[in-house]
Design a protein around this motif. Structure first.
Motif, short mmCIF file in Angstrom:
data_model
loop_
_atom_site.label_atom_id
_atom_site.label_comp_id
_atom_site.label_asym_id
_atom_site.label_seq_id
_atom_site.Cartn_x
_atom_site.Cartn_y
_atom_site.Cartn_z
N ARG A 82 0.84 -1.21 0.00
CA ARG A 82 0.00 0.00 0.00
C ARG A 82 0.87 1.25 0.00
O ARG A 82 0.55 2.23 -0.68
CB ARG A 82 -0.93 0.00 1.22
N SER A 83 1.94 1.22 0.76
CA SER A 83 2.84 2.38 0.77
C SER A 83 3.40 2.63 -0.62
O SER A 83 3.43 3.78 -1.10
CB SER A 83 3.98 2.16 1.77
N GLY A 84 3.84 1.54 -1.29
CA GLY A 84 4.34 1.71 -2.64
C GLY A 84 3.26 2.18 -3.59
O GLY A 84 3.50 3.03 -4.46
N PHE A 85 2.06 1.62 -3.44
CA PHE A 85 0.95 2.04 -4.30
C PHE A 85 0.61 3.51 -4.08
O PHE A 85 0.36 4.25 -5.05
CB PHE A 85 -0.26 1.16 -4.04
N LEU A 86 0.58 3.94 -2.81
CA LEU A 86 0.25 5.35 -2.53
C LEU A 86 1.28 6.29 -3.15
O LEU A 86 0.94 7.39 -3.62
CB LEU A 86 0.15 5.57 -1.01
N ALA A 87 2.55 5.86 -3.11
CA ALA A 87 3.58 6.69 -3.74
C ALA A 87 3.32 6.81 -5.25
O ALA A 87 3.39 7.91 -5.82
CB ALA A 87 4.97 6.10 -3.49
N GLU A 88 3.01 5.70 -5.91
CA GLU A 88 2.70 5.76 -7.33
C GLU A 88 1.38 6.48 -7.59
O GLU A 88 1.20 7.14 -8.62
CB GLU A 88 2.62 4.33 -7.90
N LEU A 89 0.44 6.38 -6.63
CA LEU A 89 -0.83 7.09 -6.76
C LEU A 89 -0.60 8.60 -6.77
O LEU A 89 -1.24 9.34 -7.54
CB LEU A 89 -1.76 6.70 -5.61
N GLU A 90 0.31 9.05 -5.92
CA GLU A 90 0.62 10.48 -5.91
C GLU A 90 1.21 10.91 -7.26
O GLU A 90 0.91 11.99 -7.77
CB GLU A 90 1.60 10.80 -4.78
N ILE A 91 2.06 10.06 -7.82
CA ILE A 91 2.62 10.38 -9.14
C ILE A 91 1.50 10.44 -10.18
O ILE A 91 1.46 11.35 -11.03
CB ILE A 91 3.67 9.32 -9.53
#
Length: 1019
Positions: A545-554
């Motif tokens: 989820r942390s990795g997904f949220l980072a990509e979500l911000e991008i």
């Protein structure tokens, strides 16, 4: 103060697990699991520290190669004597010394960066590893070089965080590095960070301070462990200063820029020695600079890259539990988990079974109910265990196993503990696990362990129903385990809910955004996140989820960028539409050297094509937008130029109107009668023709005027030539007119002069003056004859006019002399009449003599011929001055002459009594003296007292002052009468005061009065 690194580490997917967990999560776990495991862990660690340091280092290195460590074994209670590590210990005992480059204490606190330790192995299958750009190292054979960077933000600003890893082909890490540019910190924060690292590694660092120099920032390099920093040689320094790359291995400097360090004389170092940790930072006075920290083992790099360097033998692999079972080895229930199971957290699947679900055996027992614990034989009435009894015994065993599993799981995964705290706040007070909750669970576990195998099923049922899960009883005390499972269920529900919300936004962003460079990474991050949720892998879920949220911000940033570009395209389209309408409305195409309409249409078509396409279709338009914006600016510039050109042509039209008016004025003026003879008769017709041509030009539209500007030049040049000719003629006319005005003024003055001198002063003129008068008459006649000739046709008569003006000036001086003499005679006559009116006998001798001399001089001047000589003119000035002085003083002289002899004598001796205040004061004093002396004299026998003479003197002096008061001061006689009336009124008061004053007798007062006024002396 929180460490510098902690402020820059963001919550995201962590490539390596337990070593990188935040300190607050570990503290939460320590509170939860430490109460049950701390004593065991401490005793186990004490046992491990008893083995030789070299053996411990060897074992720790082998364990780290499998993703675990000696610390993890000690915390789980694995003793050095455990059979699972017997083979490993046997292999490491054979090592004569500790592994090269690995200190004896390295297995206790390994050198690491963001949780990745030297010697550990990267996990190639993880999504976090795939975020790195990896490839074979160019400098180190057999190694893989990985890099990544991301833009992050903290309260003091935005910065770029760059990561780099050097690992062997099997994933063993030899170098891990992180750099922050720019970094936000100061000297105090840097020292706090170094102190923290010193406590972590158990030793102070070796410090290389920033060399002093003007303009250099503050900073230093701190080194722990066996790593050595060797300065680069001069040849490599020169190559760096020139901006060329070198192959000198991994480098480090103070300021984070090898080229600037080389150019400014700062040292650049290469690494050598053994494993260690290096911290390098610099900062300016604003708290802004560079930060880099790394862990490196140069000896490991040398061992792999150079076969001549001996490396320690690798320890034998540790058999896993599965391998042991397949090999027929023992598999005891309840044994310590295998080393594989003690590996990286999150490797297991189905975490819901351990954290969010009550054992199935317990559910079976609850469904069967307490009544099924025993069966009664209806024939023999014997009791035997029922199905619920077997289920409750299985429930007891499953609860014990699941409890241990939960404790180990939460201890190894503090992130899950934090997530559980957030999902089930009812289990906590003030945001942390309560001691009471832990004690309840520990107490229930002790009671569960204390149940013997021979205990009745009813007792087991009662203990579980009372302290573990609700089996339908009514005497429950606390169901800590059930509460924990419900909290786990809440966590999984929350995870599912978050996935649903994330999926909606994920789908929307995929539908809106284009296939940008990182979209596959975004998709992979979501797939990993969703898969972890689907299989109930809570550890992987939190990490992914942390990795997904980072990509979500991008992806969000991408959407924002595309939306902003859409808005810019819309604004550009609107601007072009307005521009197109303005060009048509203002007819700007006629005033530009470029094809404005075509330019606007082309740009409109391109921008509309882009605007009509969806963001997903067109993608990032940054470069196209820059080109469109540049073309739009050029178009705006062209429109401004066209408007400026149109305004200029409008000014030309206004100029034509003014020139037309000028041409018509020239035509009208050239036809004026006064200019006849001074101008060519054709000038008026030419001016009219030019005015008509200008009118025709002015009536054209602005575009035609712009095209035919060249045709205007000859017409304007002709107009300028005509204007010059007219101005020349006008100048001659103005000169002639000005000369004629002088002529008329001279004639008028001459007529007046002739009249005055011929009638009133002809007998007093000298021969010279008579000659001038005759010359004036002759020249006047010549000037009068010019009246019949037009101005521009007259001959030059400037000399005659100047001669007339010269004669007039001379005769004017002569006339002034006559007037001066006449005024002097008249003033003298008026003065004589005044003197005669008062009587010449009042004049004193000096004044009479002066008057006689003035009369004589005036008579001489009256009889003289004019113009006068210079002596005669000087005489006029002198006589005038004497006459004015005499006129101003004669009244005063005659006033004194009219006084009685005594008064005249007194005033001559005392001229200060010409002032009214003095005279009036003395007069009043003598009035008072008369009254007082009369009283004193009357007191004597028959009025013949001794004060008779002073009284007479006082009266005489009073008469003198009264005469001066009236005659000299010109005060009215009524004023004297007013004084006398006032004294009569005060007479009785003065007499009464002198009569009844017992202190001063009247005689004494009178004597004092006589002495004061000096009445006993002549005046």
């Amino acid at each position: 103060m929180s460490s510098i690194i902690a402020r820059f580490v963001c919550c995201g997917a962590v490539l390596w697990s337990s070593a990188g967990v935040a300190q607050d999560a570990r503290a939460v776990f320590d509170l939860f699991g430490g109460m049950m495991q701390s004593a065991i862990a401490q005793a186990t660690m004490a046992e491990w520290r008893k083995i030789p340091a070299a053996e411990g280092a060897c074992i720790d290195q082998a364990l780290r190669a499998r993703g675990t460590s000696l610390q993890v074994l000690a915390q789980r209670g694995v003793q050095p004597s455990d059979v699972q590590i017997a083979e490993l210990r046997s292999a490491c005992r054979g090592q004569p010394t500790q592994p090269a480059g690995l200190p004896a204490s390295a297995w206790a606190v390994p050198y690491s960066v963001d949780g990745l330790a030297l010697g550990s192995r990267v996990r190639f299958e993880t999504a976090a590893y795939r975020e790195y750009q990896c490839g074979p190292s160019e400098q180190f054979d057999g190694f893989v070089w990985c890099q990544r960077s991301r833009v992050e933000r903290e309260p003091r600003g935005q910065f770029t965080s760059s990561y780099s890893i050097l690992h062997a082909a099997d994933g063993a890490v030899a170098y891990v590095n992180r750099a922050l540019t720019p970094a936000f910190f100061d000297g105090r924060e840097a020292q706090d960070e170094v102190d923290r690292l010193s406590r972590k590694y158990g030793a102070p660092p070796r410090v290389l301070p920033m060399p002093a120099g003007l303009g250099r920032p503050a900073g230093f390099i701190a080194v722990w462990g066996n790593v050595a920093l060797n300065p680069l040689d001069d040849g490599n320094i020169k190559e760096l200063a020139a901006g060329r790359s070198i192959r000198a291995g991994l480098l480090i400097d103070h300021i984070g820029s090898y080229q600037r360090s080389a150019q400014t004389g700062l040292p650049v170092y290469r690494f050598g020695g053994g494993p260690g940790y290096v911290w390098s930072g610099s900062w300016d006075e604003r708290g802004r600079g560079s930060l880099r920290f790394l862990a490196i083992d140069p000896s490991a790099i040398a061992r792999t890259g150079d076969s001549s360097v001996a490396a320690p033998a690798a320890p034998p692999p540790i058999p896993t539990e599965r391998e042991r079972i397949e090999a027929g080895g023992p598999s005891r229930p309840g044994m310590t988990p295998s080393l594989d199971a003690l590996g990286a957290p999150g490797a297991g699947r189905g975490d819901r079974s351990r954290l969010g679900r009550i054992p199935e055996s317990c559910e079976v027992a609850r469904r069967l109910g307490q009544g099924q614990l025993a069966l009664v034989d209806p024939l023999s009435n014997r009791r035997s265990p029922g199905p619920a009894c077997q289920a409750i015994l299985s429930c007891k065993t499953d609860l014990a196993r699941q409890t241990r599993d939960v404790f180990l799981f939460l201890r190894d995964n503090p992130d899950v503990t934090l997530a559980l705290r957030s999902a089930a706040p009812g289990l906590f007070q003030n945001g942390s696990f309560t001691s009471q909750f832990v004690r309840d669970l520990e107490g229930a576990a002790r009671r569960l362990d204390s149940i013997t195998p021979s205990a009745p099923c009813t007792y087991v049922w009662g203990q579980i129903d009372m302290h573990w899960i609700d089996l339908g009883g009514k005497n429950a005390v606390a169901h800590s385990f059930q509460d924990l499972m419900e909290g786990g269920q809440a966590l999984f529900s929350k995870v599912r809910s978050e996935l649903d919300a994330a999926e909606a936004e994920y789908r929307a962003l995929l539908g809106f955004n284009d296939r940008y460079a990182g979209v596959e990474k975004f998709e992979r991050a979501y797939q990993s996140y969703a898969e972890a949720v689907q299989v109930d892998d809570i550890v992987a879920t939190l990490r992914q989820r942390s990795g997904f949220l980072a990509e979500l911000e991008i992806a969000r940033g991408r959407k924002q960028m595309l939306s902003e570009q859409s808005a810019k395209l819309s604004g550009l389209t609107t601007s072009l539409s307005d521009m197109s309408q303005a060009c048509g409305r203002e007819s700007l195409a006629h005033f530009s050297n470029q094809d404005l309409s075509a330019m606007v249409s082309a740009l409109q078509a391109e921008s509309k094509k882009l605007a009509d396409a969806s963001p997903a279709q067109r993608g990032d338009l940054s470069s196209q937008m820059e080109i469109l914006a540049a073309r739009h600016r050029d178009l705006e510039s062209a429109v401004r130029a066209a408007r400026s050109e149109k305004a200029r042509i409008e000014d030309v039209r206004m100029m034509l109107s003014k020139r037309e008016s000028l041409a018509r004025q020239l035509a009208d003026s050239a036809s004026h009668e006064d200019l006849t003879g001074g101008l060519d008769p054709q000038l008026a017709r030419s001016a009219n023709d030019l005015a008509e041509q200008l009118r025709q030009f002015r009536s054209l539209d602005l575009g035609t005027i712009r095209k035919r500007q060249g045709d205007l030049i000859p017409t304007l040049e002709q107009l300028v030539a005509l204007e010059k000719r007219f101005l020349s003629a006008r100048s001659r006319y103005d000169e002639a007119k000005a000369l004629d005005e002088r002529r008329r003024a001279a004639l008028s003055t001459a007529d007046l002069m002739l009249d005055q001198l011929s009638k009133n002063a002809s007998s007093r003129l000298s021969t010279e003056a008579g000659s001038q008068l005759a010359n004036l008459r002759a020249r006047r006649a010549l000037l009068v004859q010019l009246d019949s000739t037009k101005l521009l046709e007259r001959p030059d008569y400037g000399a005659d006019l100047a001669a007339v003006e010269d004669v007039l000036a001379r005769l004017d001086r002569t006339r002034d002399e006559i007037d001066d003499i006449n005024r002097l005679a008249a003033d003298l006559k008026a003065l004589k009449v005044k003197i005669d009116g008062r009587g010449r006998k009042s004049l004193d001798a000096a004044t009479a003599s002066d008057l006689a001399e003035i009369e004589k001089s005036t008579a001489s001047l009256v009889s003289a011929k004019v113009p006068l000589t210079s002596d005669a003119r000087e005489t006029i000035v002198q006589v005038r001055s004497r006459l004015e002085r005499l006129a101003s003083s004669v009244d005063a002289v005659m006033d004194v002459g009219a006084l009685a002899p005594d008064s005249r004598m007194f005033l001559t001796a005392h001229p200060e009594y010409r002032e009214r205040s003095r005279t009036e004061g003395l007069l009043l004093a003598f009035y008072s003296a008369e009254v007082a002396l009369e009283f004193c004299n009357n007191q004597s026998w028959l009025g013949f007292g001794p004060y008779r003479q002073p009284l007479a003197e006082a009266r005489r002096r009073t008469k003198i002052l009264e005469e001066i008061f009236v005659q000299i001061l010109h005060e009215p006689a009524s004023e004297i009468d007013r004084f006398k009336v006032a004294m009569k009124s005060a007479k009785e008061q003065i007499h009464h005061q002198m009569k009844w004053d017992r202190v001063t007798p009247p005689e004494k007062a009178c004597d004092e009065l006589v002495m004061m006024l000096q009445l006993n002396q002549p005046w």
